[in-house]
Design a protein around this motif. Structure first.
Motif, PDB file in Angstrom:
ATOM      1  N   HIS A   1       0.872  -1.177   0.000  1.00 41.57           N
ATOM      2  CA  HIS A   1       0.000   0.000   0.000  1.00 41.57           C
ATOM      3  C   HIS A   1       0.907   1.224   0.000  1.00 41.57           C
ATOM      4  CE1 HIS A   1      -3.155   2.596   2.316  1.00 41.57           C
ATOM      5  NE2 HIS A   1      -3.215   2.801   1.026  1.00 41.57           N
ATOM      6  N   HIS A   2       0.528   2.229  -0.795  1.00 44.90           N
ATOM      7  CA  HIS A   2       1.365   3.411  -1.002  1.00 44.90           C
ATOM      8  C   HIS A   2       1.263   4.375   0.197  1.00 44.90           C
ATOM      9  CE1 HIS A   2       3.706   5.863  -3.737  1.00 44.90           C
ATOM     10  NE2 HIS A   2       2.875   6.883  -3.586  1.00 44.90           N
TER      11      HIS A   2
ATOM     12  N   TYR B   1       3.580   4.221 -12.104  1.00 41.70           N
ATOM     13  CA  TYR B   1       3.577   5.613 -11.633  1.00 41.70           C
ATOM     14  C   TYR B   1       4.950   6.258 -11.664  1.00 41.70           C
ATOM     15  CZ  TYR B   1      -0.761   3.815  -9.635  1.00 41.70           C
ATOM     16  OH  TYR B   1      -1.978   3.219  -9.467  1.00 41.70           O
TER      17      TYR B   1
ATOM     18  N   LEU C   1      -0.461  -0.252  -4.231  1.00 42.60           N
ATOM     19  CA  LEU C   1      -1.898   0.010  -4.251  1.00 42.60           C
ATOM     20  C   LEU C   1      -2.083   1.451  -3.820  1.00 42.60           C
ATOM     21  CD1 LEU C   1      -3.088  -2.993  -2.017  1.00 42.60           C
ATOM     22  CD2 LEU C   1      -2.540  -3.067  -4.440  1.00 42.60           C
ATOM     23  N   HIS C   2      -2.792   2.239  -4.624  1.00 40.28           N
ATOM     24  CA  HIS C   2      -2.996   3.627  -4.239  1.00 40.28           C
ATOM     25  C   HIS C   2      -4.291   3.822  -3.480  1.00 40.28           C
ATOM     26  CE1 HIS C   2       0.439   5.894  -6.112  1.00 40.28           C
ATOM     27  NE2 HIS C   2       0.713   4.624  -6.274  1.00 40.28           N
ATOM     28  N   LYS C   3      -5.006   2.722  -3.288  1.00 34.45           N
ATOM     29  CA  LYS C   3      -6.188   2.734  -2.426  1.00 34.45           C
ATOM     30  C   LYS C   3      -6.220   1.377  -1.746  1.00 34.45           C
ATOM     31  CE  LYS C   3     -10.658   3.478  -3.232  1.00 34.45           C
ATOM     32  NZ  LYS C   3     -11.786   3.427  -4.191  1.00 34.45           N
TER      33      LYS C   3
ATOM     34  N   SER D   1      -8.330  -1.213  -1.217  1.00 34.05           N
ATOM     35  CA  SER D   1      -9.615  -1.849  -1.495  1.00 34.05           C
ATOM     36  C   SER D   1      -9.383  -3.145  -2.269  1.00 34.05           C
ATOM     37  CB  SER D   1     -10.486  -0.918  -2.338  1.00 34.05           C
ATOM     38  OG  SER D   1      -9.926  -0.808  -3.632  1.00 34.05           O
TER      39      SER D   1
ATOM     40  N   THR E   1     -10.860  -4.035  -4.969  1.00 35.41           N
ATOM     41  CA  THR E   1     -10.771  -3.748  -6.403  1.00 35.41           C
ATOM     42  C   THR E   1      -9.345  -3.365  -6.794  1.00 35.41           C
ATOM     43  OG1 THR E   1     -12.856  -2.664  -5.953  1.00 35.41           O
ATOM     44  CG2 THR E   1     -12.044  -2.541  -8.208  1.00 35.41           C
ATOM     45  N   GLU E   2      -8.773  -2.452  -6.010  1.00 32.13           N
ATOM     46  CA  GLU E   2      -7.407  -1.993  -6.302  1.00 32.13           C
ATOM     47  C   GLU E   2      -6.413  -3.151  -6.154  1.00 32.13           C
ATOM     48  OE1 GLU E   2      -6.211   0.806  -7.423  1.00 32.13           O
ATOM     49  OE2 GLU E   2      -4.184   1.102  -6.637  1.00 32.13           O
TER      50      GLU E   2
ATOM     51  N   LYS F   1      -7.044  -6.318  -6.627  1.00 30.95           N
ATOM     52  CA  LYS F   1      -7.269  -7.220  -7.752  1.00 30.95           C
ATOM     53  C   LYS F   1      -6.564  -6.691  -9.007  1.00 30.95           C
ATOM     54  CE  LYS F   1     -11.222  -9.872  -9.351  1.00 30.95           C
ATOM     55  NZ  LYS F   1     -12.646 -10.100  -9.115  1.00 30.95           N
ATOM     56  N   LYS F   2      -6.750  -5.381  -9.221  1.00 31.18           N
ATOM     57  CA  LYS F   2      -6.165  -4.731 -10.396  1.00 31.18           C
ATOM     58  C   LYS F   2      -4.635  -4.848 -10.362  1.00 31.18           C
ATOM     59  CE  LYS F   2      -6.041  -0.109 -11.410  1.00 31.18           C
ATOM     60  NZ  LYS F   2      -6.563   1.193 -11.008  1.00 31.18           N
ATOM     61  N   THR F   3      -4.067  -4.518  -9.207  1.00 32.67           N
ATOM     62  CA  THR F   3      -2.607  -4.500  -9.083  1.00 32.67           C
ATOM     63  C   THR F   3      -2.029  -5.902  -9.159  1.00 32.67           C
ATOM     64  OG1 THR F   3      -2.785  -2.530  -7.740  1.00 32.67           O
ATOM     65  CG2 THR F   3      -0.707  -3.689  -7.629  1.00 32.67           C
TER      66      THR F   3
END
Ligand code: GLC
Length: 488
Positions: free
Chosen positions: A405-406, A419, A431-433, A435, A437-438, A440-442
């Motif tokens: 987590h960032h 980034y 992860l910039h959030k 969650s 969803t974030e 999963k995306k990352t």
């Protein structure tokens, strides 16, 4: 300079977490150029033999109605002189086989410890250039030196506090301070003003030190925001120019994939990346055999952490389940001091006992953690906040790509190619959030990158970087010098 550290932990003799590693790493490095010692409680769990201990001083001290005996022993730990403070058995606060009890009694224990240290330093009668304190456990020494014991004010030229975690405020009660005859007209610095009631924090008193050092520049910035200031924002803002941020190092000898006895196929940053990957593949096989997982060359995602809310254990679990969905393997290693959380992970351990992709191991096992760091491809660390974090640096040194987590120190150590443009810096994913969803995306992005080229650039940058204590120790010395010269 004569530098005296006072702390609740020092690895390996008394370690509960990152604080213990940081105290050892920093003092070992400072000791190369300065006269350094560390003062610790003599916990009963410290297993030094009598031949390793020399009696340094014996005296008696006063408690409210009775006096108690103190013995201070000297020992050498990792080449650093350590002074272990023992109080008489009658009121010995450190006889339990634990560093922290996790109850309100902890504040009483460390209040006693601080008072006893103050009495010891007075009797020792040596000039100390820097008295360096760590976290709430030793913060009381700030007012003791600056306001209460005038003879200490003369001996101690400056006081520095390192904040490893602002969230542990060291809540205390006035009666606990009365017990050690703390003059209650000097209580203002402890008082946090709430809307409904007043509470007292030992850490708050520490924030009046000559310099305050957060364990990363990122965390320093965060400490100065309402969200992370833990109620100390006004005070920290007022003292802003005294608040610094220095990133911790890691002990390069202690964490070395080339010399680590628990890494069956060692490797080093001096080897080619192909050789590193070959060794890591074999380590992965060794790990899979050990845990009864099918041999597979798919990516391996690991989590190694204490399962406390700060570390977001729920997201770790979700991350590993997502990894399984993507045909990767996932392993979690760690315990929780919270019974409920520990039970959750014991249940998961049971559910996934013979699973083809996952293992939940709710135990503390440092040798296994070392094999995990060496064998893995990704290290997942979704902390909600993280003052510095050491494990992401260890992971990178062991050729494993961190997914973090960032925040805080993670922001200062992990650079995501999505980034960050500088190709010599990129070394992980963030992860910039916080969650699902974030996450999963990352995670999918990370796994896709791995399938392309094994994240070669990220691994290479991570493994090459110098995480040692050399630069951080130099930065601490600069702060010591600055504080001392402002006193002249
Ligand atoms: C605390 C912090 C962690 C830091 C460590 C050493 O445990 O939570 O982020 O790395 O102290 O400073």
């Amino acid at each position: 300079m004569h530098i005296v550290h006072v702390a609740a932990e020092m690895a390996p003799i008394a370690k509960a977490g990152g604080l213990g590693d940081a105290v050892t790493g920093l003092t070992k490095e400072l000791q190369k150029h300065h006269q350094v010692s560390v003062i610790l409680p003599k916990y009963s769990l410290i297993s030094l033999s009598p031949t390793q201990l020399t009696l340094d001083m014996e005296f008696s001290c006063e408690k409210k109605r009775l006096s108690y005996n103190v013995r201070v022993f000297r020992a050498e730990v990792e080449g650093v002189f350590v002074y272990l403070v023992e109080t008489s058995p009658l009121i010995d606060h450190f006889y339990e086989k634990k560093i922290y009890l996790g109850t309100q009694r902890d504040s009483e224990r460390f209040i006693y410890f601080c008072k006893t240290v103050a009495e010891y330093l007075i009797r020792k009668n040596q000039v100390i250039d820097v008295l360096h304190l760590h976290d709430w456990h030793t913060s009381l020494l700030v007012p003791l030196v600056k306001e209460v014991y005038l003879s200490l004010k003369v001996l101690v030229r400056s006081v520095v506090l390192t904040v490893h975690n602002l969230a542990y405020i060291g809540r205390c009660f006035l009666r606990e301070l009365e017990e050690i005859h703390y003059p209650l007209n000097h209580i203002e610095s402890f008082a946090c003003r709430g809307i409904f009631f007043k509470k007292y924090s030992l850490l708050r008193a520490g924030l009046f030190a000559d310099a305050i050092v957060a364990v990363s520049p990122g965390y320093r910035e965060e400490m100065l925001t309402k969200r992370y200031a833990c109620g100390f924002l006004r005070l920290l803002e007022k003292r802003r120019d005294k608040v610094h941020g220095i990133l911790n190092g890691i002990d390069k000898d202690l964490w070395d994939p080339q010399k680590d006895p628990h890494v069956p196929f060692p490797f080093s940053p001096k080897q080619s990346l192909a050789e590193v990957f070959r060794a890591k593949n074999k380590d992965k096989e060794a790990l899979q055999k050990k845990l009864g997982l099918p041999l597979s060359h798919e990516p391996l995602v690991i989590c190694v952490a204490r399962l406390v809310p700060q570390k977001s254990p729920k997201l770790m679990k979700e991350g590993l389940l997502l990894a399984k969905e993507a045909s990767c393997q996932g392993i979690l290693l760690g315990t929780s001091p919270l019974k409920k959380e520990q039970a959750v992970f014991e249940k998961l351990a049971d559910t996934y006992k013979g699973d083809s992709h996952l293992r939940f191991l709710p135990t503390f096992d440092e040798p296994l953690s070392r094999l995990l760091y060496a064998a893995a491809d990704f290290f997942l660390m979704p902390s909600s906040f993280e003052p510095c974090g050491l494990s992401q640096m260890i992971a990178m040194r062991y050729g494993t790509v961190p997914i973090v987590h960032h925040v805080g120190g993670l922001k200062d150590t992990v650079f995501d190619p999505r980034y960050e443009n500088a190709s010599h810096k990129v070394n992980g994913f963030s992860l910039h959030k916080l969650s699902t969803t974030e996450l999963k995306k990352t995670l999918s992005f990370a796994i896709a990158s791995w399938r392309k080229d094994r994240c070669a650039l990220l691994v290479s940058n991570g493994i090459q970087h110098d995480y040692s204590w050399k630069v951080p120790a130099e930065k601490y010395v600069q702060i010591y010098q600055k504080v001392l010269s402002s006193k002249k």
